[in-house]
Design a protein around this motif. Sequence first.
Motif, mmCIF file in Angstrom:
data_model
loop_
_atom_site.group_PDB
_atom_site.id
_atom_site.type_symbol
_atom_site.label_atom_id
_atom_site.label_comp_id
_atom_site.label_asym_id
_atom_site.label_seq_id
_atom_site.Cartn_x
_atom_site.Cartn_y
_atom_site.Cartn_z
ATOM 1 N N THR A 185 0.889 -1.223 -0.117
ATOM 2 C CA THR A 185 0.004 -0.182 0.052
ATOM 3 C C THR A 185 0.863 1.078 -0.110
ATOM 4 O O THR A 185 1.558 1.521 0.961
ATOM 5 N N MET A 186 0.909 1.860 -1.047
ATOM 6 C CA MET A 186 1.733 3.106 -1.183
ATOM 7 C C MET A 186 1.376 4.134 -0.090
ATOM 8 O O MET A 186 -0.100 4.449 -0.161
ATOM 9 N N GLY A 187 2.099 4.702 0.236
ATOM 10 C CA GLY A 187 1.858 5.871 1.362
ATOM 11 C C GLY A 187 1.393 5.554 2.678
ATOM 12 O O GLY A 187 1.147 6.517 3.361
ATOM 13 N N ASP A 188 1.338 4.131 3.035
ATOM 14 C CA ASP A 188 1.204 4.280 4.310
ATOM 15 C C ASP A 188 2.050 3.934 5.222
ATOM 16 O O ASP A 188 1.873 3.531 6.620
ATOM 17 N N GLY A 189 3.295 4.172 4.955
ATOM 18 C CA GLY A 189 4.544 4.277 5.780
ATOM 19 C C GLY A 189 5.039 2.961 5.963
ATOM 20 O O GLY A 189 6.146 2.819 6.638
ATOM 21 N N SER A 190 4.523 1.791 5.464
ATOM 22 C CA SER A 190 5.209 0.653 5.629
ATOM 23 C C SER A 190 6.329 0.279 4.640
ATOM 24 O O SER A 190 7.279 -0.617 4.646
ATOM 25 N N LEU A 191 6.620 1.105 3.673
ATOM 26 C CA LEU A 191 7.478 1.078 2.506
ATOM 27 C C LEU A 191 8.410 2.072 2.611
ATOM 28 O O LEU A 191 8.211 3.332 3.078
ATOM 29 N N SER A 192 9.723 2.065 2.256
ATOM 30 C CA SER A 192 10.800 3.251 2.474
ATOM 31 C C SER A 192 10.207 3.938 1.174
ATOM 32 O O SER A 192 9.696 3.618 0.255
ATOM 33 N N GLY A 193 10.648 5.393 1.389
ATOM 34 C CA GLY A 193 10.445 6.539 0.384
ATOM 35 C C GLY A 193 11.079 5.989 -0.912
ATOM 36 O O GLY A 193 10.696 6.094 -1.929
ATOM 37 N N ALA A 194 12.292 5.527 -0.883
ATOM 38 C CA ALA A 194 13.170 5.302 -2.067
ATOM 39 C C ALA A 194 12.524 4.082 -2.712
ATOM 40 O O ALA A 194 12.460 3.964 -3.968
ATOM 41 N N PHE A 195 11.872 3.102 -2.033
ATOM 42 C CA PHE A 195 11.301 1.851 -2.405
ATOM 43 C C PHE A 195 10.034 2.425 -3.421
ATOM 44 O O PHE A 195 9.699 2.004 -4.537
ATOM 45 N N GLU A 196 8.926 3.327 -2.741
ATOM 46 C CA GLU A 196 8.154 3.946 -3.504
ATOM 47 C C GLU A 196 8.591 4.667 -4.610
ATOM 48 O O GLU A 196 7.799 4.498 -5.759
ATOM 49 N N VAL A 197 9.547 5.525 -4.602
ATOM 50 C CA VAL A 197 9.897 6.176 -5.789
ATOM 51 C C VAL A 197 10.475 5.316 -7.066
ATOM 52 O O VAL A 197 9.899 5.439 -8.060
ATOM 53 N N ALA A 198 10.857 4.221 -6.726
ATOM 54 C CA ALA A 198 11.347 3.449 -7.439
ATOM 55 C C ALA A 198 10.358 2.642 -8.246
ATOM 56 O O ALA A 198 10.504 2.081 -9.389
ATOM 57 N N ILE A 199 9.090 2.171 -7.707
ATOM 58 C CA ILE A 199 7.990 1.712 -8.378
ATOM 59 C C ILE A 199 6.911 2.703 -8.818
ATOM 60 O O ILE A 199 5.967 2.160 -9.710
ATOM 61 N N LYS A 200 6.993 3.808 -8.326
ATOM 62 C CA LYS A 200 5.983 4.807 -8.912
ATOM 63 C C LYS A 200 5.794 5.019 -10.404
ATOM 64 O O LYS A 200 6.851 5.045 -10.853
ATOM 65 N N GLY A 201 4.839 4.758 -11.039
ATOM 66 C CA GLY A 201 4.827 5.160 -12.350
ATOM 67 C C GLY A 201 4.558 3.803 -13.158
ATOM 68 O O GLY A 201 4.436 3.728 -14.376
ATOM 69 N N MET A 202 4.851 2.755 -12.500
ATOM 70 C CA MET A 202 4.942 1.341 -13.171
ATOM 71 C C MET A 202 3.257 1.058 -13.499
ATOM 72 O O MET A 202 2.655 1.522 -12.883
#
Length: 148
Positions: free
Chosen positions: A39-56
Motif C-alpha cells: 500500500t503506497m503511502g501507508d508508511g510501511s515502505l521506504s520512500g526510496a522503494f516507493e519512488v522506484a516503483i511509482k509510475g509502473m
Amino acid sequence: MSELVIENNSQVFVHFDVEMLDGTKADSTRAHGKPARLTMGDGSLSGAFEVAIKGMKKGEKRRFSLDANQAFGEANPDNIQHLDRGQFAADADLSEGTIMAFSTPDGNQVPGIIREVAGDSVTVDFNHPLAGQTVIFDLEVLDIIQRG
C-alpha cells in the motif's frame, strides 16, 4: 479509460525477488507462490522503494537496487540483546543463525537471530536480517487498485 499506474494512493499486488549483491536470494514471493500486497503511502515502505516503483503499470517488470539506508536500514547495536539461557525452553535450538520468534511486552511477535551462545549468555540480534545490506529487487506488477 487510461491504464492505471502506481501512484501515492495505490494498492499494488507484486511478485518480487530480493537478492544480495553476491546474487544470493534473500526472499521471493514467487518461491512462496503468494504475491505481496503493498500500500503506497501507508508508511510501511521506504520512500526510496516507493519512488522506484511509482509510475509502473500492470505487467511491467523492473529491477533496482537500494542501499541499506533506503531499504532495511543500518544495523542498530541497541537491537542486539544478551539474554540469560534460562529464558529459553530447554529444547530450544540455540544454534548460531537460528531465527526464532520472541514476544514483546505488548504481545506482538518479533524475529530474533541467535548470534552467539557463551555459557549462560545468549546473544540475540533483533535487527532486520537484511539491515546494513544493499539489496536488489526484481519486481513484477500483477495488479493495481486505486484507493479513494
